[in-house]
Every structure is written in structure tokens, then in C-alpha cells.
Write a protein that holds these residues in place. Sequence first.
Motif, PDB file in Angstrom:
ATOM      1  N   GLY A 131      -1.773 -15.996 -23.220  1.00 23.85           N
ATOM      2  CA  GLY A 131      -1.164 -15.787 -24.532  1.00 23.85           C
ATOM      3  C   GLY A 131      -2.111 -15.134 -25.525  1.00 23.85           C
ATOM      4  N   ASP A 132      -3.378 -15.522 -25.464  1.00 24.90           N
ATOM      5  CA  ASP A 132      -4.328 -14.947 -26.416  1.00 24.90           C
ATOM      6  C   ASP A 132      -4.647 -13.496 -26.059  1.00 24.90           C
ATOM      7  OD1 ASP A 132      -6.046 -14.979 -28.631  1.00 24.90           O
ATOM      8  OD2 ASP A 132      -7.774 -15.503 -27.383  1.00 24.90           O
ATOM      9  N   ALA A 133      -4.714 -13.210 -24.763  1.00 20.31           N
ATOM     10  CA  ALA A 133      -4.993 -11.835 -24.329  1.00 20.31           C
ATOM     11  C   ALA A 133      -3.867 -10.909 -24.798  1.00 20.31           C
ATOM     12  CB  ALA A 133      -5.137 -11.784 -22.807  1.00 20.31           C
ATOM     13  N   LEU A 161     -10.456  -6.662 -25.560  1.00 24.75           N
ATOM     14  CA  LEU A 161     -10.103  -7.911 -26.221  1.00 24.75           C
ATOM     15  C   LEU A 161     -10.074  -9.111 -25.286  1.00 24.75           C
ATOM     16  CD1 LEU A 161      -7.193  -6.941 -28.671  1.00 24.75           C
ATOM     17  CD2 LEU A 161      -9.634  -6.731 -28.954  1.00 24.75           C
ATOM     18  N   ASP A 162     -10.658 -10.209 -25.751  1.00 24.48           N
ATOM     19  CA  ASP A 162     -10.577 -11.512 -25.087  1.00 24.48           C
ATOM     20  C   ASP A 162     -11.318 -11.565 -23.746  1.00 24.48           C
ATOM     21  OD1 ASP A 162      -9.744 -14.191 -25.408  1.00 24.48           O
ATOM     22  OD2 ASP A 162      -8.104 -13.912 -23.988  1.00 24.48           O
ATOM     23  N   PHE A 163     -12.345 -10.759 -23.577  1.00 25.35           N
ATOM     24  CA  PHE A 163     -13.230 -10.933 -22.403  1.00 25.35           C
ATOM     25  C   PHE A 163     -14.634 -10.481 -22.774  1.00 25.35           C
ATOM     26  CE2 PHE A 163     -13.726  -6.524 -20.923  1.00 25.35           C
ATOM     27  CZ  PHE A 163     -12.654  -5.892 -21.535  1.00 25.35           C
ATOM     28  N   ASP A 184     -14.041 -10.640 -29.162  1.00 23.15           N
ATOM     29  CA  ASP A 184     -13.937 -11.718 -28.178  1.00 23.15           C
ATOM     30  C   ASP A 184     -14.571 -13.005 -28.690  1.00 23.15           C
ATOM     31  OD1 ASP A 184     -13.457 -12.907 -25.609  1.00 23.15           O
ATOM     32  OD2 ASP A 184     -15.598 -12.684 -25.217  1.00 23.15           O
ATOM     33  N   HIS A 185     -14.263 -14.099 -28.003  1.00 21.74           N
ATOM     34  CA  HIS A 185     -14.818 -15.400 -28.408  1.00 21.74           C
ATOM     35  C   HIS A 185     -15.390 -16.178 -27.220  1.00 21.74           C
ATOM     36  CE1 HIS A 185     -11.024 -17.980 -27.552  1.00 21.74           C
ATOM     37  NE2 HIS A 185     -10.944 -16.859 -26.877  1.00 21.74           N
ATOM     38  N   HIS A 186     -15.759 -15.474 -26.150  1.00 19.68           N
ATOM     39  CA  HIS A 186     -16.422 -16.151 -25.026  1.00 19.68           C
ATOM     40  C   HIS A 186     -17.935 -16.036 -25.175  1.00 19.68           C
ATOM     41  CE1 HIS A 186     -12.387 -15.267 -23.411  1.00 19.68           C
ATOM     42  NE2 HIS A 186     -12.538 -16.434 -22.819  1.00 19.68           N
ATOM     43  N   LEU A 187     -18.627 -17.045 -24.682  1.00 14.15           N
ATOM     44  CA  LEU A 187     -20.089 -17.050 -24.789  1.00 14.15           C
ATOM     45  C   LEU A 187     -20.711 -15.903 -23.993  1.00 14.15           C
ATOM     46  CD1 LEU A 187     -20.717 -20.871 -24.205  1.00 14.15           C
ATOM     47  CD2 LEU A 187     -21.196 -19.635 -26.335  1.00 14.15           C
ATOM     48  N   SER A 224      -9.742 -18.343 -31.067  1.00 13.65           N
ATOM     49  CA  SER A 224      -8.949 -17.374 -30.301  1.00 13.65           C
ATOM     50  C   SER A 224      -9.334 -15.953 -30.713  1.00 13.65           C
ATOM     51  CB  SER A 224      -7.451 -17.581 -30.546  1.00 13.65           C
ATOM     52  OG  SER A 224      -7.135 -17.312 -31.894  1.00 13.65           O
ATOM     53  N   THR A 225      -9.131 -15.035 -29.776  1.00 13.32           N
ATOM     54  CA  THR A 225      -9.364 -13.624 -30.095  1.00 13.32           C
ATOM     55  C   THR A 225      -8.313 -13.141 -31.096  1.00 13.32           C
ATOM     56  OG1 THR A 225     -10.369 -13.276 -27.953  1.00 13.32           O
ATOM     57  CG2 THR A 225      -9.570 -11.313 -29.080  1.00 13.32           C
ATOM     58  N   SER A 226      -7.117 -13.708 -31.003  1.00 14.90           N
ATOM     59  CA  SER A 226      -6.056 -13.326 -31.945  1.00 14.90           C
ATOM     60  C   SER A 226      -6.477 -13.618 -33.387  1.00 14.90           C
ATOM     61  CB  SER A 226      -4.768 -14.067 -31.607  1.00 14.90           C
ATOM     62  OG  SER A 226      -4.347 -13.694 -30.316  1.00 14.90           O
ATOM     63  N   THR A 282      -1.647 -20.573 -28.256  1.00 14.58           N
ATOM     64  CA  THR A 282      -1.847 -20.840 -26.830  1.00 14.58           C
ATOM     65  C   THR A 282      -3.312 -21.177 -26.513  1.00 14.58           C
ATOM     66  OG1 THR A 282      -1.974 -18.454 -26.423  1.00 14.58           O
ATOM     67  CG2 THR A 282       0.131 -19.513 -25.997  1.00 14.58           C
ATOM     68  N   ASP A 283      -4.258 -20.557 -27.220  1.00 12.81           N
ATOM     69  CA  ASP A 283      -5.666 -20.839 -26.913  1.00 12.81           C
ATOM     70  C   ASP A 283      -6.158 -22.176 -27.474  1.00 12.81           C
ATOM     71  OD1 ASP A 283      -6.425 -18.846 -25.190  1.00 12.81           O
ATOM     72  OD2 ASP A 283      -8.164 -18.215 -26.369  1.00 12.81           O
ATOM     73  N   THR A 284      -5.324 -22.843 -28.235  1.00 12.29           N
ATOM     74  CA  THR A 284      -5.719 -24.155 -28.753  1.00 12.29           C
ATOM     75  C   THR A 284      -4.765 -25.246 -28.245  1.00 12.29           C
ATOM     76  OG1 THR A 284      -4.339 -23.778 -30.709  1.00 12.29           O
ATOM     77  CG2 THR A 284      -6.684 -23.239 -30.926  1.00 12.29           C
TER      78      THR A 284
HETATM   79 MN    MN Z   1      -8.914 -16.251 -25.718  1.00 18.72          MN
END
Ligand code: MN
Length: 349
Positions: free
Chosen positions: A34-36, A99-101, A125-128, A145-147, A177-179
Amino acid sequence: MITKIIHEDKIQKAHKYIEKGESFVIVTHVSPDGDAIGSALGLFHFLNAYGKENVSVIVPNDYPNFLKWMPGTKDVTIYEKYPEFSEQLISDADVIFCLDFNDPKRIEKLADPVLKSEARKVLIDHHLHPVEFCNVTMSYPNISSTSEMVFRFICRMGLFDLIDKNAAECIYTGMMTDTGAFTYNSNHPEIYTIIGELIKLGIDKDLIYRRINQVYSEGRLRLMGYVLYEKMKVHHDMQAAMIALSVEELNRFNYQTGDTEGFVNLPLSIEGVSFSVFIREDSDYIKISLRSVGDFPCNEFAAKYFNGGGHKNASGGEFYGTLEDAIKRFEQGLTEFNPNNTEDFIKHK
Ligand code: MN
Ligand code: 5GP
């Protein structure tokens, strides 16, 4: 007011790319969630509203039906279905948004054309631990979330007025969706300031929840029953649980992409279970999903045993071999990487 989290120089640089660019491509990770899709389509609608006519969203492979109501979904190109067309768009692009990776590996076969393209690249993005492969890297793991980052990015360019209802619906979907519908990673008060703004733009948040969570097939519900009754293995002494499903079992329930979405969370509702792993056999590999509550870093578990990663409480990985061996690997990991040894897990007991 929303605080400024994204660095000003990154905003300005990306804003310039938008101003000057004519053709845009937005890519997101394999097995889009969903976030992607939400962040990609949110940005897509914004760029259209900005006056950019040549904007494409490209995803490596298909995504679940419960995301296909989203405005703009018909404009999403699935690389697996149209590889040549996708590659042409990528090589012709002036700007590519990632986005999102956090790593080109996460877009699999799209990685090569994206890396080769001469387009300016912007990562949101929000991944480490992002890999440096873009001209602008906006990576903020504390944002849930990336959104939400896309919303912040647009506002920081001073272009909030270009967020229409379509963009707002997509952005809200990704934030929700990401939460887990605001049940984890969701204590930051500004999340709710943003939601307030999205509601003012006309979204129906209750309807979006139903469209995402209450549109499943009969087969999925029966599969869930089967999983809970027969397949869930609880390791009470380790605060852990595991569910594993073979292709044969999935086929028995007419499995469609997305049908096992959320299964990994189910065991976390058992008192004392703080770490849950879902292992699904696919045609050519085994997909692993991991979730935890509290401080147990399931992304480290994913990295150590399943060549994966993600967030502390939600991560994933892969295994190449038989389902039985994947299960053994999980069990071996559990004895070595014992959740009971994590300080916070001791507190939870
Ligand atoms: Mn995400
Ligand atoms: P899911 O279990 O929903 O597929 O994935 C949960 C999270 O784990 C995703 O947000 C993603 O960040 C991460 N993730 C899933 N699969 C992989 C993987 O194979 N490698 C890495 N590095 N991260 C993954």
C-alpha cells in the motif's frame, strides 16, 4: 504546523529537477504494498497537477487487487508484463523517483535499466541504511511511511495546493497500510495533523479502510481458518510463532496475490508472543515475512538468516531451497537469536 524534517537542500534540488524535467518515471519495490503504490500514485497525481504530462509509474511485478481501486492504478505499468516498454520509458526519462526502497536490489530486474539511465534520480524512502545510487537521497527512517514523506516533500516545495483528492487518497492509503491502520509506528502527532489536511481535501478515510481491509475472497478467509487451526506453530518459551504454507496448500484455497496479506500479524495477538514469522512457498523461491512488537529487531533476524532486511518491527527476506529447509533455518535462528535475550523481551514477559 509540520516540522521540517527533510533537509532544505534536498528539497530544492529535487524541486529544480521537477521544474526542468519533461518526462518522469516513478519506480517502487517488488511486490508493491500500500505504501509503495500509495506514495508512487500520490506523487504521480501531484506531478500531473503540476502540469507534467509525461509521468509513468513502473512497478517490477503485479500488486494485490485490494490496491487496484486507487486513482491512477490504470496508469501503472507492470515491468514483468511490458519489459521493453518500461525500459524505453526509463531510458528516456529526465527524472526518476525511487520510492519506498533503499537498495536497487529491491526493484530486481528494474535495477539494471534504472542504474543505466542518465536521468536525475531522487530517492524518497524510510528504510534504514540507503544505498547511495541517486542524485538526491531523502531517507528518513523515523517517518512511518514513504507516502507521508511525499506529502512533506510537496508541502516543503510550497505546493500543497497541488495535492488534489486523488493524491490525498493515495497518500492516506500508504500512511494507513504502513502503520497497520495506525496501530504501530504511529505515535507521532504530526501524522494526525497530516490526516486532518487529507480529510479536508475530501478523502473518506473510513471508506479507504474498508476498501483495503474488507474486500477479500472466501478462499482467503478459509485459508486463514486453516492456518490458525492447523498451521500456526507457537514457541511459547521463545515468545515466537511461525506459519509456513506450501504452494500445494495455497492452491487448495485458490490463492491469489495478496491473499496471505496480514497473516504474519495474527500470532502477535496471542499474549506473550512478540515475534512472528510467516513462510510462504512461491514458484521459484520462499518468501519470508517477519514482525515483532517491542525491541526485538526482526530486520536483523531477516538479514542474518534470510538475506533480507526492513524495519525493526516489520521485515522480510528470501530463501532458496525447500520449504522444510526454510523452516529449519527459522528454528535454528530462533535458538541462536533467542528473543528472550533481548532486553525488551524480558520486560514483556
Ligand atoms: Mn513503506
Ligand atoms: P512484507 O513482510 O510486508 O513483505 O515486508 C515487510 C517489510 O520488510 C517491507 O516494508 C520491506 O521493507 C521489508 N522487506 C520485505 N522483503 C524484503 C527483502 O527481501 N529484503 C529486504 N531488504 N527487505 C525486505
